[in-house]
Design a protein around this motif. Structure first.
Motif, mmCIF file in Angstrom:
data_model
loop_
_atom_site.group_PDB
_atom_site.id
_atom_site.type_symbol
_atom_site.label_atom_id
_atom_site.label_comp_id
_atom_site.label_asym_id
_atom_site.label_seq_id
_atom_site.Cartn_x
_atom_site.Cartn_y
_atom_site.Cartn_z
ATOM 1 N N UNK A 14 -5.910 28.213 14.175
ATOM 2 C CA UNK A 14 -5.413 26.850 14.320
ATOM 3 C C UNK A 14 -6.327 25.820 13.671
ATOM 4 N N UNK A 15 -5.731 24.682 13.330
ATOM 5 C CA UNK A 15 -6.480 23.494 12.923
ATOM 6 C C UNK A 15 -6.018 22.378 13.839
ATOM 7 N N UNK A 16 -6.963 21.701 14.463
ATOM 8 C CA UNK A 16 -6.655 20.544 15.301
ATOM 9 C C UNK A 16 -7.029 19.314 14.493
ATOM 10 N N UNK A 17 -6.015 18.537 14.103
ATOM 11 C CA UNK A 17 -6.216 17.345 13.276
ATOM 12 C C UNK A 17 -6.173 16.105 14.146
ATOM 13 N N UNK A 18 -7.123 15.170 13.945
ATOM 14 C CA UNK A 18 -7.048 13.909 14.685
ATOM 15 C C UNK A 18 -5.680 13.245 14.462
ATOM 16 N N UNK A 62 -7.994 -0.763 24.677
ATOM 17 C CA UNK A 62 -8.627 -2.063 24.443
ATOM 18 C C UNK A 62 -10.133 -1.919 24.669
ATOM 19 N N UNK A 63 -10.935 -2.696 23.935
ATOM 20 C CA UNK A 63 -12.392 -2.543 24.023
ATOM 21 C C UNK A 63 -12.966 -2.689 25.430
ATOM 22 N N UNK A 64 -12.318 -3.473 26.296
ATOM 23 C CA UNK A 64 -12.874 -3.656 27.639
ATOM 24 C C UNK A 64 -12.611 -2.461 28.549
ATOM 25 N N UNK A 65 -11.711 -1.563 28.143
ATOM 26 C CA UNK A 65 -11.513 -0.321 28.907
ATOM 27 C C UNK A 65 -12.695 0.584 28.624
ATOM 28 N N UNK A 66 -13.246 1.157 29.634
ATOM 29 C CA UNK A 66 -14.380 2.044 29.436
ATOM 30 C C UNK A 66 -13.896 3.483 29.350
ATOM 31 N N UNK A 67 -13.056 3.732 28.366
ATOM 32 C CA UNK A 67 -12.566 5.087 28.179
ATOM 33 C C UNK A 67 -12.337 5.324 26.699
ATOM 34 N N UNK A 68 -12.208 6.598 26.356
ATOM 35 C CA UNK A 68 -11.954 7.009 24.985
ATOM 36 C C UNK A 68 -10.730 7.905 24.990
ATOM 37 N N UNK A 69 -9.876 7.731 23.988
ATOM 38 C CA UNK A 69 -8.703 8.572 23.839
ATOM 39 C C UNK A 69 -8.927 9.480 22.639
ATOM 40 N N UNK A 70 -8.892 10.762 22.867
ATOM 41 C CA UNK A 70 -9.091 11.746 21.816
ATOM 42 C C UNK A 70 -7.824 12.592 21.735
ATOM 43 N N UNK A 71 -7.153 12.562 20.601
ATOM 44 C CA UNK A 71 -5.862 13.235 20.433
ATOM 45 C C UNK A 71 -5.840 13.999 19.118
ATOM 46 N N UNK A 72 -5.374 15.235 19.182
ATOM 47 C CA UNK A 72 -5.243 16.069 17.993
ATOM 48 C C UNK A 72 -3.861 16.708 17.971
ATOM 49 N N UNK A 73 -3.269 16.834 16.780
ATOM 50 C CA UNK A 73 -2.107 17.710 16.672
ATOM 51 C C UNK A 73 -2.655 19.106 16.394
ATOM 52 N N UNK A 74 -1.904 20.103 16.820
ATOM 53 C CA UNK A 74 -2.292 21.499 16.643
ATOM 54 C C UNK A 74 -1.400 22.088 15.561
ATOM 55 N N UNK A 75 -2.035 22.693 14.579
ATOM 56 C CA UNK A 75 -1.312 23.233 13.440
ATOM 57 C C UNK A 75 -1.768 24.666 13.189
ATOM 58 N N UNK A 76 -0.828 25.551 12.824
ATOM 59 C CA UNK A 76 -1.192 26.922 12.458
ATOM 60 C C UNK A 76 -1.889 26.914 11.101
ATOM 61 N N UNK A 77 -2.929 27.735 10.968
ATOM 62 C CA UNK A 77 -3.642 27.847 9.697
ATOM 63 C C UNK A 77 -2.764 28.521 8.652
ATOM 64 N N UNK A 78 -2.059 29.585 9.030
ATOM 65 C CA UNK A 78 -1.371 30.422 8.044
ATOM 66 C C UNK A 78 -0.283 29.708 7.254
ATOM 67 N N UNK A 79 0.388 28.716 7.880
ATOM 68 C CA UNK A 79 1.468 28.038 7.154
ATOM 69 C C UNK A 79 1.448 26.516 7.315
ATOM 70 N N UNK A 80 0.474 25.993 8.042
ATOM 71 C CA UNK A 80 0.361 24.547 8.212
ATOM 72 C C UNK A 80 1.357 23.944 9.186
ATOM 73 N N UNK A 81 2.148 24.766 9.860
ATOM 74 C CA UNK A 81 3.171 24.290 10.795
ATOM 75 C C UNK A 81 2.530 23.618 12.005
ATOM 76 N N UNK A 82 2.963 22.387 12.318
ATOM 77 C CA UNK A 82 2.527 21.713 13.553
ATOM 78 C C UNK A 82 3.219 22.409 14.721
ATOM 79 N N UNK A 83 2.451 22.741 15.770
ATOM 80 C CA UNK A 83 3.011 23.474 16.906
ATOM 81 C C UNK A 83 2.846 22.735 18.233
ATOM 82 N N UNK A 84 2.037 21.670 18.269
ATOM 83 C CA UNK A 84 1.830 20.950 19.524
ATOM 84 C C UNK A 84 0.671 19.979 19.415
ATOM 85 N N UNK A 85 0.087 19.642 20.561
ATOM 86 C CA UNK A 85 -1.057 18.728 20.569
ATOM 87 C C UNK A 85 -1.963 19.029 21.753
ATOM 88 N N UNK A 86 -3.194 18.554 21.633
ATOM 89 C CA UNK A 86 -4.149 18.556 22.741
ATOM 90 C C UNK A 86 -4.745 17.162 22.806
#
Length: 194
Positions: A14-18, A62-86
């Motif tokens: 897999x490749x997890x892309x931002x 928003x900058x005043x929120x003290x949190x970070x959002x980290x999101x990646x789509x999940x893609x298969x390496x063999x064919x580049x197909x997007x399959x989901x997210x984390x």
């Protein structure tokens, strides 16, 4: 905190892309199955709604929120197909205090700042059953741990056995807690090295 923690993650299969707004076009068909929303709630979004959601997520809180959002789509390496997210939402935890007792009184000091990462994974229906969720979620936890984030939780609907299996395989354990009707799973805390 974004920097390297949000970079591309690679695993064997897999490749997890931002996440970026343009991913909506290929993710809309992956997420367009009502069965997928049985335990995660809601219903499939239209392409325009998904674009708007991704624009919001990519912009971050928003900058005043003290949190970070980290999101990646999940893609298969063999064919580049997007399959989901984390995803991981990282927030500061309530401080822990230590009490040092002395003959004249007690000294209460806050412990070091601690961050909690709330993680989630979603794999499209046609791609379930191949271990993609476990592989992607494990890669996410490894990335968080590499950046010092070891306090990890996930919430899993009590009837969602597939997600409970993923949570267990990546080392999370169910707690007695619930949040919005879902079971809270937590990575067991390890004692600090001495």
């Amino acid at each position: 905190m974004y920097g390297p923690i949000a970079d591309t993650i690679r695993t064997q299969r897999l490749v997890l892309e931002p996440l970026e707004v343009h991913h909506a076009e290929e993710m809309a068909p992956v997420l367009d199955d009502p069965r997928l929303h049985r335990y995660i709630g809601g219903e499939p979004l239209t392409l325009d709604e998904l674009r708007a959601r991704y624009a919001h997520l990519a912009a971050g809180p928003a900058p005043f929120h003290q949190e970070y959002w980290l999101n990646w789509i999940v893609r298969r390496v063999r064919d580049g197909q997007a399959v989901g997210y984390v995803q991981a939402t990282v927030t500061p935890a309530a401080p822990e205090f230590t009490v040092a007792s002395a003959s004249a009184g007690a000294t209460v000091t806050p412990g070091p700042p601690r961050l909690v990462a709330s993680v989630a994974w979603v794999i499209g229906m046609p791609y379930q059953g191949f271990g993609f969720a476990t592989e992607a979620a494990r890669a996410l936890l490894d990335r968080l741990a590499a950046h010092g984030l070891r306090d990890v939780v996930a919430t899993v609907h009590p009837d969602n056995r597939a997600s409970a299996t993923v949570a267990s395989r990546i080392g999370l354990r169910p707690t007695g807690e619930t949040r919005d009707g879902e079971t809270v799973w937590r990575l067991p805390r390890r004692a600090a090295p001495t």
